[in-house]
Enzyme design. Structure first.
Site, PDB file in Angstrom:
ATOM      1  N   THR A 179       0.916  -1.325   0.073  1.00 55.00           N
ATOM      2  CA  THR A 179       0.114  -0.162   0.016  1.00 55.00           C
ATOM      3  C   THR A 179       0.827   1.437   0.026  1.00 55.00           C
ATOM      4  OG1 THR A 179      -1.727   1.148   1.191  1.00 55.00           O
ATOM      5  CG2 THR A 179      -0.141  -0.033   2.466  1.00 55.00           C
ATOM      6  N   GLU A 324      -4.614  -2.405   5.060  1.00 50.90           N
ATOM      7  CA  GLU A 324      -4.498  -2.827   6.521  1.00 50.90           C
ATOM      8  C   GLU A 324      -5.560  -3.681   7.335  1.00 50.90           C
ATOM      9  OE1 GLU A 324      -3.678  -0.138   4.952  1.00 50.90           O
ATOM     10  OE2 GLU A 324      -1.736   0.683   5.544  1.00 50.90           O
ATOM     11  N   LYS A 426      -6.465  10.170  -3.779  1.00 50.04           N
ATOM     12  CA  LYS A 426      -7.072   9.058  -4.102  1.00 50.04           C
ATOM     13  C   LYS A 426      -7.909   9.069  -5.604  1.00 50.04           C
ATOM     14  CE  LYS A 426      -8.164   4.561  -2.408  1.00 50.04           C
ATOM     15  NZ  LYS A 426      -8.574   3.760  -1.649  1.00 50.04           N
ATOM     16  N   TRP A 431      -4.105   5.403  -5.459  1.00 53.70           N
ATOM     17  CA  TRP A 431      -3.284   6.320  -4.704  1.00 53.70           C
ATOM     18  C   TRP A 431      -2.351   7.068  -5.537  1.00 53.70           C
ATOM     19  CZ3 TRP A 431      -5.550   8.124  -0.413  1.00 53.70           C
ATOM     20  CH2 TRP A 431      -6.082   6.963   0.313  1.00 53.70           C
TER      21      TRP A 431
HETATM   22  P1  AMP Z   1      -6.826   1.414   0.419  1.00 52.59           P
HETATM   23  O1  AMP Z   1      -5.688   1.024   1.316  1.00 52.59           O
HETATM   24  O2  AMP Z   1      -5.976   1.604  -1.026  1.00 52.59           O
HETATM   25  O3  AMP Z   1      -7.830   0.460   0.389  1.00 52.59           O
HETATM   26  O4  AMP Z   1      -7.238   2.586   1.044  1.00 52.59           O
HETATM   27  C1  AMP Z   1      -7.901   2.981   2.014  1.00 52.59           C
HETATM   28  C2  AMP Z   1      -8.393   4.478   2.193  1.00 52.59           C
HETATM   29  O5  AMP Z   1      -9.230   4.813   1.210  1.00 52.59           O
HETATM   30  C3  AMP Z   1      -8.900   4.617   3.549  1.00 52.59           C
HETATM   31  O6  AMP Z   1      -7.734   4.964   4.647  1.00 52.59           O
HETATM   32  C4  AMP Z   1      -9.438   6.018   3.247  1.00 52.59           C
HETATM   33  O7  AMP Z   1      -8.526   7.303   3.269  1.00 52.59           O
HETATM   34  C5  AMP Z   1      -9.948   5.812   1.718  1.00 52.59           C
HETATM   35  N1  AMP Z   1     -11.428   5.444   1.796  1.00 52.59           N
HETATM   36  C6  AMP Z   1     -11.824   4.056   1.688  1.00 52.59           C
HETATM   37  N2  AMP Z   1     -13.272   4.057   1.623  1.00 52.59           N
HETATM   38  C7  AMP Z   1     -13.664   5.463   1.895  1.00 52.59           C
HETATM   39  C8  AMP Z   1     -15.030   5.875   2.097  1.00 52.59           C
HETATM   40  N3  AMP Z   1     -16.007   5.162   1.953  1.00 52.59           N
HETATM   41  N4  AMP Z   1     -15.111   7.388   2.302  1.00 52.59           N
HETATM   42  C9  AMP Z   1     -13.822   8.045   2.294  1.00 52.59           C
HETATM   43  N5  AMP Z   1     -12.516   7.710   2.246  1.00 52.59           N
HETATM   44  C10 AMP Z   1     -12.527   6.134   1.968  1.00 52.59           C
END
Ligand code: AMP
Length: 534
Positions: A179, A324, A426, A431
């Protein structure tokens, strides 16, 4: 005193064997990379995955060895997961949208010995492989492309489908997924068999995905993103028919699969569902079998939730999670009375298996009053306790992991993400590292300071804006700034707009204060000088 119940290790191989034994005829449907839609059963999937296990063993892959995958959602990709995990090797999912430099770093850090890749990734791999220790490429296709490596079918040809899976400790590593780090290099999240099995049971809860043998599930969320939200485990666990879209995730292709296969459930990021809703509205296409979709990975706009419900009778469950947390964190399923309107668009409540809290800067828990935002922290059976190969502790004194998100929790337990403490953008569910772009731009001799922030974007959720303060007396064009990024970052990371500013606010430690920069550009409409491509 110990209980007198059997010790039945929670290993993921048992999931596919369960599907083979009790739902053996249920289908796994793939839009193949070659084009046609192909079908096989769970019985055949388990058999082919075991043949792959034997081929891996014959290659010398053993317990703990890392085997990577670089591909979209297909039955072969699923066989790669189970074939690797079943023998105690670690399945490392690589993201094909990363820049070759990042991939080379990740493959090297993970120590991957073998890669199973889609042929569409051949040009990418050609740029990466010479810099890695990878011994063998297996192409997840009928035939190998014009590149070194062997076709999947040739690799498993002649192998028996008898192979003893499991038999190891349930805490054995099963999967590895990197990640984006806010600072420094990407970090490896190392899932265990036990965490994946428990996560499967969490996902299956009625207030989460509520899957059953009657469901037909379209797994749009890529398998290289946090376990594909667990669908390659949860579908076979209940005998749901699984539909895998391959590389084609445009709205028309997805609609064809949904209506052709009778899909009842799906999951993906807002960008995919936003485009799909537009397509439905524009073409008048109906999706009569689709009952429920989980949208997460980025903020799901209220218009998407309302649009699917009001115009198409499809229930949207907004969810939040992260690599995570395997990735399930919270899902918004209203109470029996439909829930308070104010709760409808929040990210939701956690299922049993994960604990959440919000804390202040000193790690003191904050009240669940819906008004006091704080650091969102998680602890649970499928939450990371450390990153692969890194010493630094990531848990607080109470064993909670800081998610880097800022949230408020209301008295009914609904979590609302209000901000992001981590300095990342994002875009379309992937990312972009602001820090990395800033570093490259700051190296330009005319630049004094650079700051990259994410601004809302109707299609990609967020897109980067680059603010630059030039050295006194210097002049430069936006194109000059973008030229330093050319070839050094993935093309879709390129900022949509470059703005020259007189000043960039600094915080007390002398670092750029992103909060202030973001406040300054609040409401700013991005005027794209670059073509946003993915
Ligand atoms: P990832 O590890 O790539 O799945 O990214 C996770 C991150 O995406 C989280 O820590 C948030 O910052 C963002 N994220 C995931 N779902 C949401 C959501 N429903 N609303 C706002 N941010 C989100």
């Amino acid at each position: 005193m110990h209980g007198l119940m059997q010790d039945w290790p929670l290993t993921v191989d048992r999931i596919l064997d369960h599907a083979r034994d009790w739902h053996g005829g249920r289908q796994v449907v793939t839009r193949s990379l070659e084009g046609p839609i192909v079908r096989q059963t769970y019985d055949e999937t388990a058999s082919r995955a075991r043949r792959l296990s034997n081929a891996l063993l014959a290659h010398g892959i053993g317990p703990g060895d890392r085997v990577a995958t670089l591909g979209f959602n297909t039955a072969r990709h699923m066989e790669a997961w189970y074939g690797t995990m079943g023998i105690g090797a670690v399945c490392h999912t690589l993201n094909p949208r990363l820049h070759p430099d990042q991939l080379a770093y990740i493959i090297g850090h993970a120590g991957d010995r073998l890669i199973l890749a889609d042929p569409v990734a051949a040009p990418l791999l050609a740029a990466v492989l010479p810099r890695t220790q990878v011994e063998q490429v297996v192409w997840m296709a009928d035939a190998a492309p014009d590149a070194p490596g062997i076709a999947f079918e040739d690799f498993i040809a002649g192998q028996s489908d008898a192979c003893a899976w499991g038999g190891f400790d349930e805490r054995t590593a099963a999967g590895l997924c990197y990640t984006s780090g806010t600072t420094g290099e990407p970090k490896g999240v190392l899932y265990s068999h036990r965490s994946n099995v428990l996560h499967t049971l969490m996902v299956l809860q009625a207030d989460v995905m509520d899957l059953s043998a009657r469901d037909v599930v379209l797994a749009v969320v890529p398998m290289f993103h946090a376990n594909g939200w667990g669908l390659p485990f949860s579908c076979p666990a209940v005998g749901a028919k699984l539909v895998l879209p391959g590389v084609k995730m445009d709205p028309a292709s997805l609609c064809e699969l949904i209506n052709g296969e009778g899909v009842t459930f799906s999951a993906a990021v807002p960008t995919i569902w936003g485009a799909l809703l537009q397509h439905l509205d524009a073409t008048g296409t109906k999706l009569p079998t689709l009952k429920r979709v989980v949208i997460g990975g980025a903020l799901c706009p209220p218009a998407l939730i309302d649009g699917f419900r009001d115009r198409h009778g499809i229930e949207v469950r907004h969810g939040w999670g992260m690599t995570e947390t395997s990735p399930l964190g919270v899902v918004n399923t209203p109470d029996a009375d439909g829930g308070a309107p104010a709760q409808r668009y929040k990210q939701g409540r956690p299922p049993f298996g994960i604990e959440l809290r919000v804390t202040d800067e000193d790690d003191r828990p904050l009240p669940h009053d819906g008004r006091t935002p704080g650091k969102l922290k998680a602890r649970g059976a499928a939450v990371s306790e450390a990153y692969y190969g890194l010493e630094e502790p990531i848990l607080d004194a109470d064993g909670f992991f800081d998610t880097g998100d800022i949230a408020a929790i209301d008295p009914a337990g609904f979590v609302q993400i209000t901000d992001r403490a981590k300095d990342l953008i994002k875009s379309g569910g992937e990312w972009i590292s602001s820090v990395e772009i800033e570093g490259l731009v700051a190296a330009h001799p005319k630049v004094e300071l650079a700051a990259v922030i994410g601004l809302p974007h109707p299609r990609w959720d967020e897109r980067p804006l680059l603010a630059v303060k030039l050295r006194p007396g210097e002049a430069a064009s936006p194109e000059d700034m973008l030229a330093v990024l050319e070839g050094r970052i993935a093309r879709w990371w390129t900022p949509d707009e470059v703005v020259f500013v007189d000043d960039i606010p600094l915080g007390p430690t002398g670092k750029v204060d992103k909060k202030l920069v973001r406040a300054r550009f609040e409401g700013h409409k991005l005027s794209s000088i670059t073509e946003t491509t993915r």
